[in-house]
Enzyme design. Sequence first.
Site, short mmCIF file in Angstrom:
data_model
loop_
_atom_site.label_atom_id
_atom_site.label_comp_id
_atom_site.label_asym_id
_atom_site.label_seq_id
_atom_site.Cartn_x
_atom_site.Cartn_y
_atom_site.Cartn_z
CG HIS B 54 80.18 63.03 48.85
ND1 HIS B 54 79.15 63.20 47.95
CD2 HIS B 54 80.86 64.20 48.86
CE1 HIS B 54 79.23 64.43 47.45
NE2 HIS B 54 80.25 65.06 48.00
CG HIS B 216 78.21 67.62 44.71
ND1 HIS B 216 79.11 67.16 43.80
CD2 HIS B 216 78.85 67.70 45.88
CE1 HIS B 216 80.27 66.96 44.42
NE2 HIS B 216 80.14 67.27 45.67
#
Lengths: 212, 354
Positions: B54, B216
Amino acid sequence: MTIEKSQILNWLNSCADIFAKERDYLTQLDADIGDADHGINMNRGFERVKDKITTIEDQDIGTIFKTTGMTLLSSVGGASGPLYGTFFIRAAAAGNGKQSIDLNDLCQIFSDGVDGVVARGKAQPGDKTMCDVWWTVVEALEKSKDEGQDLQQALVAMGEASEKGAAATIEMQAKKGRASYLGERSIGHQDPGATSSMMMVKALRDVVVGQA
Amino acid sequence: MKKLINNVDDIVKEQLEGMALAHPELKFNDEPRYVWHEPKQKQVALLSGGGSGHEPLHAGFIGDGMLTGACPGEVFTSPTPDQMYECAQKVDAGEGVLFFVKNYTGDVLNFETAVELLHGDDVKVGSIIIDDDVAVKDSLYTAGRRGVAATVLLEKIVGAAAAQGQSLEQCEALARRVNNQARSFGVALQACTVPAAGKPSFVLADNEVEFGVGIHGEPGIERREFTDVKTLVEQVFSELVDCPDYSRTLREWDREKGEWTELETTTERFDLDSEYIVLVNGLGGTPQCELLGVYREFALKCKATGYNIGRQLIGDYCTALNMEGFSITMLKADKELLELWDAAVNTPALRWKC
Ligand SMILES: Nc1ncnc2c1ncn2[C@@H]1O[C@H](COP(=O)(O)OP(=O)(O)OP(=O)(O)O)[C@@H](O)[C@H]1O
Ligand SMILES: [Mg+2]
């Protein structure tokens, strides 16, 4: 008949081998309804367990489980890390000071273990988690105990129960963990955590009674 | 798979080594894995963490005026309790440690375990759950709303408060407030490729978007037809502003009793009198020019409907590897939050007034 400590060690080693072999399969199950890491997580965790237990082979079964739990806790990550970690740490109590366990102990070990998982993850029956396997397994062991079956029969029944428990998650809608975000789209897939739990249960049966 | 990766198993480690080389003010410990810095003043330590992939979240936000430390897990997998435990020990200056945890079962369970361990060692510790993703509607049949890009705004704002000397209790209360006033929603044009998996997590046709996507590569809430930017941004806008009150029980650590308590809390309503901090966030594979185009549509829509944008941030801040798409976060802000937002910050990924 009892399960000897050497068989417990064989079992944990055999779990490591199985997760190495089934890593991609478990990851694919998790790709379907999660984030494609469960096999990778289990493989990483049990490789560490395999290394770690060589240093504590002369300890009692409780200590071996506790060490297994602590190792999983610090190496698996994800949801399954703290859950399997807690499982073994809680399971350790009934193995404390013991070099072998009987059917009663095994029942206690698994039911303490799953209680620990529930205390952390708050899963309920039918939520499509690893607990759906462990409850079925504990139930089968209790039944064997009540019916006076011997350990061998109990382990065979336990293995079958784990398969049933895992298969039953296919029709369930996930209410816990990452798969729950899919809502109804989670139906039709076998839960990865339930599958890894089933593999562990069957591995214990295979180590103690030989391949069924 | 064509990737700038030596070995899939080493990506996180090599990334962090690169980061430490590029930013000598950050320190990196590999076993267990965490990154930290030493703040100029004695303050509450703010510690975050989560799966890697991330970036720049979270390690890129370590520095004066933002995070004190971060614990990166494997790609998209939460870190383990030993990382948070040791990092907290390292950064605690005696004023206490506050964890920022994005609401995913894995993160929550691992951070909870770390909180219990630290409490056992008499460290003053608190833990805040971030759950801003309004794509998730109910909390009863799911693990609840996910934590996504509002994390960046929250870490900046509470970071400023901690740097000003606010206490652990004040930082906690502020963080809870920011979380309840923030909403995010994401859309993917193409999925990301998790390196260990080697192929995209899902495949979208040219006229499809994954609507309500997380960070994700997991599928979103639905697949929608893609017509044009304006329509898509307007759909996201309505998801953000038309969203009903959301109540859920969050677990909070009771430092006195040393146990978890369940706290029922409800999100704040949006209104036309407030100003909003808006983050148009790239998910990793979206060109800047497209993100600015998205911001343009969003700003026009806000103007037309009477929503005041007080501050804005556009770029890749909370990504999902190479996912193509964006998320928009709106944080309802008052004078206090705007001042904290404007305060000096000096981190690898967010830097002003320093
Ligand atoms: N609350 C829960 N209680 C019991 N089991 C759970 C719970 N949440 C998830 N699980 C189990 O964990 C499995 C997923 O484990 P996995 O290793 O993939 O972690 P993860 O959810 O992907 O974590 P992360 O989000 O950090 O990546 C599920 O298949 C399910 O069996
Ligand atoms: Mg997973």
